[in-house]
Design an enzyme around this catalytic site. Sequence first.
Site, PDB file in Angstrom:
ATOM      1  CB  ALA A  12       6.397  -4.671   7.107  1.00  0.00           C
ATOM      2  CG  MET A  25      -1.849   1.131   1.344  1.00  0.00           C
ATOM      3  SD  MET A  25      -3.204   0.772   2.477  1.00  0.00           S
ATOM      4  CE  MET A  25      -2.368   0.406   4.010  1.00  0.00           C
ATOM      5  CG  LEU A  26       4.272   3.838   2.560  1.00  0.00           C
ATOM      6  CD1 LEU A  26       3.563   5.181   2.437  1.00  0.00           C
ATOM      7  CD2 LEU A  26       5.023   3.751   3.885  1.00  0.00           C
ATOM      8  CE1 TYR A  72       3.474  -5.306  11.705  1.00  0.00           C
ATOM      9  CE2 TYR A  72       2.461  -3.991  13.428  1.00  0.00           C
ATOM     10  CZ  TYR A  72       3.001  -4.088  12.168  1.00  0.00           C
ATOM     11  OH  TYR A  72       3.070  -2.959  11.357  1.00  0.00           O
ATOM     12  CE  LYS A 128       7.067  -2.300  11.307  1.00  0.00           C
ATOM     13  NZ  LYS A 128       7.510  -2.289   9.882  1.00  0.00           N
ATOM     14  CG  ASP A 134      12.781 -13.046   0.415  1.00  0.00           C
ATOM     15  OD1 ASP A 134      12.423 -12.389   1.420  1.00  0.00           O
ATOM     16  OD2 ASP A 134      12.678 -14.283   0.344  1.00  0.00           O
TER      17      ASP A 134
HETATM   18  N1  LIG Z   1      -1.042  -0.656   7.411  1.00  0.00           N
HETATM   19  C1  LIG Z   1      -0.999   0.008   8.563  1.00  0.00           C
HETATM   20  O1  LIG Z   1      -2.024   0.342   9.152  1.00  0.00           O
HETATM   21  C2  LIG Z   1       0.346   0.378   9.153  1.00  0.00           C
HETATM   22  C3  LIG Z   1       0.368   1.107  10.347  1.00  0.00           C
HETATM   23  C4  LIG Z   1       1.596   1.472  10.887  1.00  0.00           C
HETATM   24  C5  LIG Z   1       2.769   1.120  10.251  1.00  0.00           C
HETATM   25  N2  LIG Z   1       2.726   0.388   9.119  1.00  0.00           N
HETATM   26  C6  LIG Z   1       3.992   0.035   8.475  1.00  0.00           C
HETATM   27  O2  LIG Z   1       4.049   0.707   7.240  1.00  0.00           O
HETATM   28  C7  LIG Z   1       4.774  -0.079   6.296  1.00  0.00           C
HETATM   29  C8  LIG Z   1       3.952  -0.250   5.037  1.00  0.00           C
HETATM   30  O3  LIG Z   1       2.748  -0.880   5.395  1.00  0.00           O
HETATM   31  P1  LIG Z   1       1.642  -1.252   4.300  1.00  0.00           P
HETATM   32  O4  LIG Z   1       0.352  -1.268   5.000  1.00  0.00           O
HETATM   33  O5  LIG Z   1       1.849  -0.436   3.082  1.00  0.00           O
HETATM   34  O6  LIG Z   1       2.051  -2.767   4.026  1.00  0.00           O
HETATM   35  P2  LIG Z   1       1.491  -3.797   2.975  1.00  0.00           P
HETATM   36  O7  LIG Z   1       0.496  -3.195   2.070  1.00  0.00           O
HETATM   37  O8  LIG Z   1       1.133  -5.022   3.757  1.00  0.00           O
HETATM   38  O9  LIG Z   1       2.794  -4.066   2.120  1.00  0.00           O
HETATM   39  C9  LIG Z   1       3.873  -4.763   2.654  1.00  0.00           C
HETATM   40  C10 LIG Z   1       4.537  -5.429   1.485  1.00  0.00           C
HETATM   41  O10 LIG Z   1       5.713  -6.116   1.955  1.00  0.00           O
HETATM   42  C11 LIG Z   1       5.816  -7.278   1.190  1.00  0.00           C
HETATM   43  N3  LIG Z   1       6.683  -8.255   1.823  1.00  0.00           N
HETATM   44  C12 LIG Z   1       6.372  -9.154   2.804  1.00  0.00           C
HETATM   45  N4  LIG Z   1       7.428  -9.932   3.075  1.00  0.00           N
HETATM   46  C13 LIG Z   1       8.441  -9.527   2.263  1.00  0.00           C
HETATM   47  C14 LIG Z   1       9.768  -9.932   2.061  1.00  0.00           C
HETATM   48  N5  LIG Z   1      10.292 -10.966   2.747  1.00  0.00           N
HETATM   49  N6  LIG Z   1      10.533  -9.292   1.153  1.00  0.00           N
HETATM   50  C15 LIG Z   1      10.004  -8.275   0.424  1.00  0.00           C
HETATM   51  N7  LIG Z   1       8.742  -7.844   0.545  1.00  0.00           N
HETATM   52  C16 LIG Z   1       7.968  -8.455   1.466  1.00  0.00           C
HETATM   53  C17 LIG Z   1       4.395  -7.767   1.064  1.00  0.00           C
HETATM   54  O11 LIG Z   1       4.297  -8.677  -0.005  1.00  0.00           O
HETATM   55  P3  LIG Z   1       3.108  -9.768   0.023  1.00  0.00           P
HETATM   56  O12 LIG Z   1       1.856  -8.997  -0.096  1.00  0.00           O
HETATM   57  O13 LIG Z   1       3.433 -10.603  -1.164  1.00  0.00           O
HETATM   58  O14 LIG Z   1       3.227 -10.470   1.338  1.00  0.00           O
HETATM   59  C18 LIG Z   1       3.669  -6.474   0.789  1.00  0.00           C
HETATM   60  O15 LIG Z   1       3.634  -6.173  -0.596  1.00  0.00           O
HETATM   61  C19 LIG Z   1       5.130  -1.378   7.023  1.00  0.00           C
HETATM   62  O16 LIG Z   1       6.425  -1.267   7.551  1.00  0.00           O
HETATM   63  C20 LIG Z   1       4.135  -1.430   8.176  1.00  0.00           C
HETATM   64  O17 LIG Z   1       4.647  -2.154   9.265  1.00  0.00           O
HETATM   65  C21 LIG Z   1       1.540   0.020   8.535  1.00  0.00           C
END
Ligand SMILES: NC(=O)c1ccc[n+]([C@@H]2O[C@H](COP(=O)([O-])OP(=O)(O)OC[C@H]3O[C@@H](n4cnc5c(N)ncnc54)[C@H](OP(=O)(O)O)[C@@H]3O)[C@@H](O)[C@H]2O)c1
Length: 279
Positions: free
Chosen positions: A49, A1-2, A114, A118, A25
């Site tokens: 993540a 998403m981000l 989780y 983090k 990876d």
């Molecule tokens: N979403 C929230 O509400 C939230 C809140 C606070 C902080 N954050 C942080 O913000 C960041 C972005 O979050 P987001 O919501 O955009 O995350 P997201 O949409 O879940 O995207 C995370 C991406 O990381 C990929 N990934 C997982 N394992 C991996 C690996 N081993 N190597 C490379 N890529 C890998 C996933 O691929 P797959 O889909 O194929 O698994 C997914 O595309 C993260 O660090 C998260 O912890 C998120």
Amino acid sequence: MLGSDLMSRLGGDHEVVGKDIEDFDLTSFASVRDVVEEARPEVLINAAAYTDVDGAERDETRCFAVNALGVENVVRACGPLAVCVVHISTDYVFDGTKGSPYTEEDSPSPLGVYARSKAEGERILISGGGDYLLIRTAWLYGRHGRNFVRTILDKARAEGRLAVVSDQFGSPTWSWDLAGAIKHLLENNHRGIFHVTNRGSCSWYDFACKILSYAGLEGVKVEAIPSSRLDRPAPRPPYAVLSGRKFNTVTGRTMRPWQLALREFVAKMARNGVMNDLT
Ligand SMILES: NC(=O)c1ccc[n+]([C@@H]2O[C@H](COP(=O)([O-])OP(=O)(O)OC[C@H]3O[C@@H](n4cnc5c(N)ncnc54)[C@H](OP(=O)(O)O)[C@@H]3O)[C@@H](O)[C@H]2O)c1
């Protein structure tokens, strides 16, 4: 998403290479090193993540492999080439009992798997000795991927009534706004820890009500429930609001209120037909 929004926002003004899990990876040092050595970037942004908060309680090994070991791999690969690492972390590193917004000086006190993974990723980044920008954010929603806004709209349409938690508070944040803030911090060479969310806070219940209102679905009945009713595997911080004061002071900017960002997001999605459900 981000990651997708970062690509869009940075791509116009900078040379950006986006990598997905197939060729980058995080859990493999060789994979990370090869990409970094080939691209030789000035900055590496880690938006990847393991983000399944409840799934992490059953899959601790995988969660730590991505969120902690993954950061170690990035730090090890970037350090020798003096590549600045931008890393995204979360309000979940705090236990949510402080009673006022958390600042960058507050010490992490993570509750679940989780959250601990983090916090460990943060520790590895900070102790690595390299150049870094560590962004803590919260309650993200955006155009790509599953998120709360989409879930609420889907459920409202499918079931016509919702039950939403009213005893957890945070700051809904559009990933598009966050990507813009990260761009600004990078372009102005800021380093260190920053808390970045849309401004203001609310409960999940308030958030759901606003989503429905902006989508023109005020008729849907929403019941406010305590989080204990959901019996989720992972514990959640009850009040993990992040203070934006440092971001404001250092950049001279303020993030817009969460309601304004959400209203624009919902309108945009409806206009683009991305959320067909809205019409
Ligand atoms: N979403 C929230 O509400 C939230 C809140 C606070 C902080 N954050 C942080 O913000 C960041 C972005 O979050 P987001 O919501 O955009 O995350 P997201 O949409 O879940 O995207 C995370 C991406 O990381 C990929 N990934 C997982 N394992 C991996 C690996 N081993 N190597 C490379 N890529 C890998 C996933 O691929 P797959 O889909 O194929 O698994 C997914 O595309 C993260 O660090 C998260 O912890 C998120």
